[in-house]
Design an enzyme around this catalytic site. Structure first.
Site, PDB file in Angstrom:
ATOM      1  N   HIS A  41       0.839  -1.202   0.000  1.00 59.22           N
ATOM      2  CA  HIS A  41       0.000   0.000   0.000  1.00 59.22           C
ATOM      3  C   HIS A  41       0.875   1.254   0.000  1.00 59.22           C
ATOM      4  CE1 HIS A  41      -3.011   2.719   2.269  1.00 59.22           C
ATOM      5  NE2 HIS A  41      -3.500   2.527   1.056  1.00 59.22           N
ATOM      6  N   HIS A  83      -0.984  10.939  -2.097  1.00 56.89           N
ATOM      7  CA  HIS A  83      -2.287  10.451  -1.658  1.00 56.89           C
ATOM      8  C   HIS A  83      -3.284  11.559  -1.350  1.00 56.89           C
ATOM      9  CE1 HIS A  83      -5.276   9.081   1.348  1.00 56.89           C
ATOM     10  NE2 HIS A  83      -5.314   8.003   0.575  1.00 56.89           N
TER      11      HIS A  83
END
Length: 292
Positions: A41, A83
């Protein structure tokens, strides 16, 4: 089309019912973690600053093939890997550009973002680490012989980002047969964004981030190859229901669950029958999958 969808829903519900019967098990072999993909991730983000080249390099050193990232766009049209829609959490933007709150990615040029420190927040070892452009990121993934789960982040903020992303991927050689056959998945929380990707290039494998109702899965199966939900939102029955549907590439829909970081949770979601696990700690997940 309606008859096919209803048949698929019936099959899915029957599968759920069977899995709820006493003595029923998850799919054979999956309890041992066979054939379950481990996806880093934002790279190996427990061990290096997320979404940086250092993070995917760390994943590579751990022997992790699959990495996940997030793609957004700068003020002057460069695709970058970050992100949050704000640069505040993972860079020193607040110190470098103090008068430009709330420090949104879309309000800064590529050169301005390239000047930021994206590593010191994580630890002194990573001071001076930069936010990579998507082009830089793709070249490092290729160099590492890795596979990519690419998330188009906040597409509503960046009209046309789907076409731009696919163009960059094509220019970097990632839309050829070899890469499309098993090295690239494009995902998003936006169904509309995934529909655009599918319409622009039906050969691209896609994944929807979320947990749609079983009754809505026929619609998703028209444009996505997988359902990627939070691990806390699924069950054995739900995963079986997803697997009962066939996606646009004539394969059963897959399920990649996020974000799983400890061995007990790994074992639980693998028993659900998931096809992949997205994790900040890919080494922990891999060890749990390999444990007897």
């Amino acid at each position: 089309m309606y008859a096919r969808a209803m048949a698929a829903i019936t099959t899915a519900l029957l599968g759920v019912a069977a899995l709820l019967l006493p003595g029923s098990d998850a799919r054979a072999g999956d309890v041992a973690g066979e054939h379950v993909a481990v996806i880093g991730h934002r790279g190996a983000s427990a061990y290096a600053p997320e979404n940086t080249l250092a993070s995917i390099d760390k994943a590579a050193r751990l022997g992790i093939t699959w990495v996940e990232n997030d793609v957004q766009r700068t003020k002057d049209g460069e695709l970058v890997v970050v992100h949050d829609d704000s640069l505040q959490r993972t860079t020193d933007v607040e110190q470098v550009f103090p008068g430009r709150s709330p420090w949104k990615v879309k309000d800064f040029t590529a050169a301005e973002i390239a000047s930021l420190d994206a590593g010191s927040w994580f630890g002194p070892k990573y001071a001076g680490t930069r936010v990579p452009t998507l082009r830089q990121y793709m070249r490092r993934v290729e160099h590492n012989h890795q596979k990519l789960l690419l998330e188009i982040k906040n597409p509503e903020l960046y009209p046309g980002i789907e076409r731009q992303t696919l163009k960059l991927l094509a220019n970097e050689g990632w839309l050829d047969r070899q890469h499309l056959a098993g090295r690239l998945i494009v995902q998003s929380f936006s169904a509309d964004s995934l529909k655009i990707v599918h319409d622009l290039d039906p050969a691209v494998t896609t994944g929807f981030l979320g947990t749609p109702r079983v009754s809505d899965l026929p619609a998703y199966a028209a444009f996505t190859d997988g359902i990627n939900p939070s691990y806390s939102s699924i069950s054995t029955g739900y995963v079986a229901a997803v697997h009962a549907f066939t996606g646009p590439h004539d394969r059963p829909l897959e399920v990649f669950a996020w974000t799983v970081n400890d061995a007990p949770t790994v074992r639980r979601v693998v028993r659900y029958g998931v096809d992949g696990v997205i994790t900040n700690k890919p080494d922990v997940v891999r060890a749990a999958l390999q444990a007897p």
